[in-house]
Scaffold this active site. Structure first.
Site, PDB file in Angstrom:
ATOM      1  N   TYR A  36      19.535  48.609 -25.707  1.00  0.00           N
ATOM      2  CA  TYR A  36      19.986  47.316 -25.182  1.00  0.00           C
ATOM      3  C   TYR A  36      18.869  46.613 -24.441  1.00  0.00           C
ATOM      4  CZ  TYR A  36      20.409  49.231 -20.398  1.00  0.00           C
ATOM      5  OH  TYR A  36      20.154  49.777 -19.168  1.00  0.00           O
ATOM      6  N   LYS A 145      15.032  51.995 -23.692  1.00  0.00           N
ATOM      7  CA  LYS A 145      16.190  51.408 -22.996  1.00  0.00           C
ATOM      8  C   LYS A 145      17.454  51.729 -23.805  1.00  0.00           C
ATOM      9  CE  LYS A 145      17.207  47.164 -20.375  1.00  0.00           C
ATOM     10  NZ  LYS A 145      17.520  47.802 -19.099  1.00  0.00           N
ATOM     11  N   GLU A 177      11.779  56.139 -10.802  1.00  0.00           N
ATOM     12  CA  GLU A 177      12.304  54.769 -10.713  1.00  0.00           C
ATOM     13  C   GLU A 177      13.664  54.828 -10.056  1.00  0.00           C
ATOM     14  OE1 GLU A 177      13.014  53.101 -14.638  1.00  0.00           O
ATOM     15  OE2 GLU A 177      13.621  55.044 -15.429  1.00  0.00           O
ATOM     16  N   LEU A 201      11.372  53.364 -17.244  1.00  0.00           N
ATOM     17  CA  LEU A 201      11.471  52.192 -18.099  1.00  0.00           C
ATOM     18  C   LEU A 201      10.329  51.231 -17.750  1.00  0.00           C
ATOM     19  CD1 LEU A 201      13.557  50.945 -20.195  1.00  0.00           C
ATOM     20  CD2 LEU A 201      14.145  49.416 -18.316  1.00  0.00           C
TER      21      LEU A 201
HETATM   22  N1  PMP Z   1      14.615  51.086 -14.796  1.00  0.00           N
HETATM   23  C1  PMP Z   1      15.876  51.246 -15.244  1.00  0.00           C
HETATM   24  C2  PMP Z   1      16.401  52.623 -15.462  1.00  0.00           C
HETATM   25  C3  PMP Z   1      16.680  50.115 -15.490  1.00  0.00           C
HETATM   26  O1  PMP Z   1      17.929  50.270 -15.959  1.00  0.00           O
HETATM   27  C4  PMP Z   1      16.159  48.823 -15.230  1.00  0.00           C
HETATM   28  C5  PMP Z   1      16.968  47.574 -15.425  1.00  0.00           C
HETATM   29  N2  PMP Z   1      17.895  47.598 -16.409  1.00  0.00           N
HETATM   30  C6  PMP Z   1      14.842  48.706 -14.770  1.00  0.00           C
HETATM   31  C7  PMP Z   1      14.097  49.867 -14.566  1.00  0.00           C
HETATM   32  C8  PMP Z   1      14.237  47.355 -14.509  1.00  0.00           C
HETATM   33  O2  PMP Z   1      13.848  46.732 -15.695  1.00  0.00           O
HETATM   34  P1  PMP Z   1      13.778  45.164 -15.835  1.00  0.00           P
HETATM   35  O3  PMP Z   1      12.888  44.661 -14.766  1.00  0.00           O
HETATM   36  O4  PMP Z   1      13.220  44.935 -17.176  1.00  0.00           O
HETATM   37  O5  PMP Z   1      15.180  44.644 -15.671  1.00  0.00           O
END
Ligand code: PMP
Length: 282
Positions: A36, A145, A177, A201
């Site tokens: 996603y 993701k 994270e 991610l």
């Molecule tokens: N890490 C994880 C596990 C996440 O789910 C997200 C946001 N969905 C992020 C980092 C942040 O990513 P982004 O800045 O692209 O939203």
């Protein structure tokens, strides 16, 4: 508009969310076999669209799928679902689709399921949030993701159970994270975030914060953060598409810095908001 009237995209059709139906044999439902993206939309325009679509390519490649749609088709769908100028976000999901029988191995000739919806972005608690540190129990391909988010769900719930907004994940003594965010900490005056790799991610917001830091002379580095360093950091931020740059004011029940957003945060927040504003006007 009542929630159930909200228009969504499913496999070529635009229909009210209550009428959008997926097969119980869909591998997204049976196996969590899909990926996603979440793309924020400001002033009616998707933010960092190219970056999100490239990450989608990477996630699909990681699970041995081809992108079912070209970029201009994705953009067309998003534009059809974007509703006015208020801050909103596109959620898109691609699963491997419904196979005739349930088997772990990847079936041949299955049509992917493509789903897109658009929702309002919830207000961001910019006065700061509490976070807790937890053991990162997830699989080892966190750069993908994937919709398979059970570990993230349980970890976030652990945070909520402890009256915190986010779980900061730690693997073998190193911060990876958040359950749904990337982590920054100010260490020896330098904005620090863990380097990209399979254990986190590659956040689009994370990359933008690093880019803006560099452009604006804010010392920043991609370097591993130990749990000890995190606990000593005078500033900790969480970044994500829907929560932007969120200051952490309490970690594991202990105040971070003075227990309020630290001095670098308002500076980066102003830079980030100015960047968003430029894009709205472009
Ligand atoms: N890490 C994880 C596990 C996440 O789910 C997200 C946001 N969905 C992020 C980092 C942040 O990513 P982004 O800045 O692209 O939203």
């Amino acid at each position: 508009m009542a929630e159930n009237d909200c228009l969504v995209y499913l496999n070529g059709d635009y229909l009210p969310v209550g009428e959008a139906k997926v097969s119980v044999l869909d591998r997204g439902f049976l196996f969590g076999d899909g990926v996603y993206e979440v793309v924020p939309v400001y002033g009616g325009r998707p933010f960092r669209l190219d970056e999100h679509l490239r990450r989608l390519d990477g996630s699909l490649h990681g699970i041995r799928m081809a992108n079912p749609l070209p970029d201009d088709r994705w953009a067309e769908i998003f534009n059809r679902l974007i509703n006015g100028e208020h801050d909103q976000y596109i959620y898109l999901q691609v699963t491997r689709g419904a196979a005739p029988k349930r088997d772990h191995a990847i079936p041949a000739d299955v049509k992917p399921t493509v789903f897109v919806m658009c929702s309002a972005i919830a207000p961001i608690p910019i006065s700061g949030v509490c976070a807790v540190t937890v053991d990162d129990i997830r699989w080892r391909w966190c750069h993908i993701k994937a919709i398979t988010l059970l570990a993230n769900v349980l970890l976030r719930q652990e945070a909520v159970d402890r009256n915190a907004a986010e779980a900061i994940l730690v693997r073998d003594g190193w911060v990876t994270e958040g359950a749904a965010s990337n982590v920054f900490a100010v260490i020896d005056g330098v904005l620090t975030t863990p380097p990209k790799g399979n254990d986190l991610l590659p956040g689009i917001t994370r990359d933008l914060v690093l880019e803006l830091a560099q452009e604006n002379g804010v010392p920043a580095v991609e370097r591993r953060i130990s749990l000890d360093d995190l606990k000593r950091a005078p500033e900790i931020w969480l970044t994500s598409s829907t929560r932007e740059i969120l200051p952490v004011i309490e970690l594991d029940g202990v105040a971070v810095g003075q227990g309020e957003p630290g001095p670098l945060w308002p500076r980066m927040q102003a830079i980030y908001q100015a960047y968003k504003q430029r894009l709205r006007m472009a």
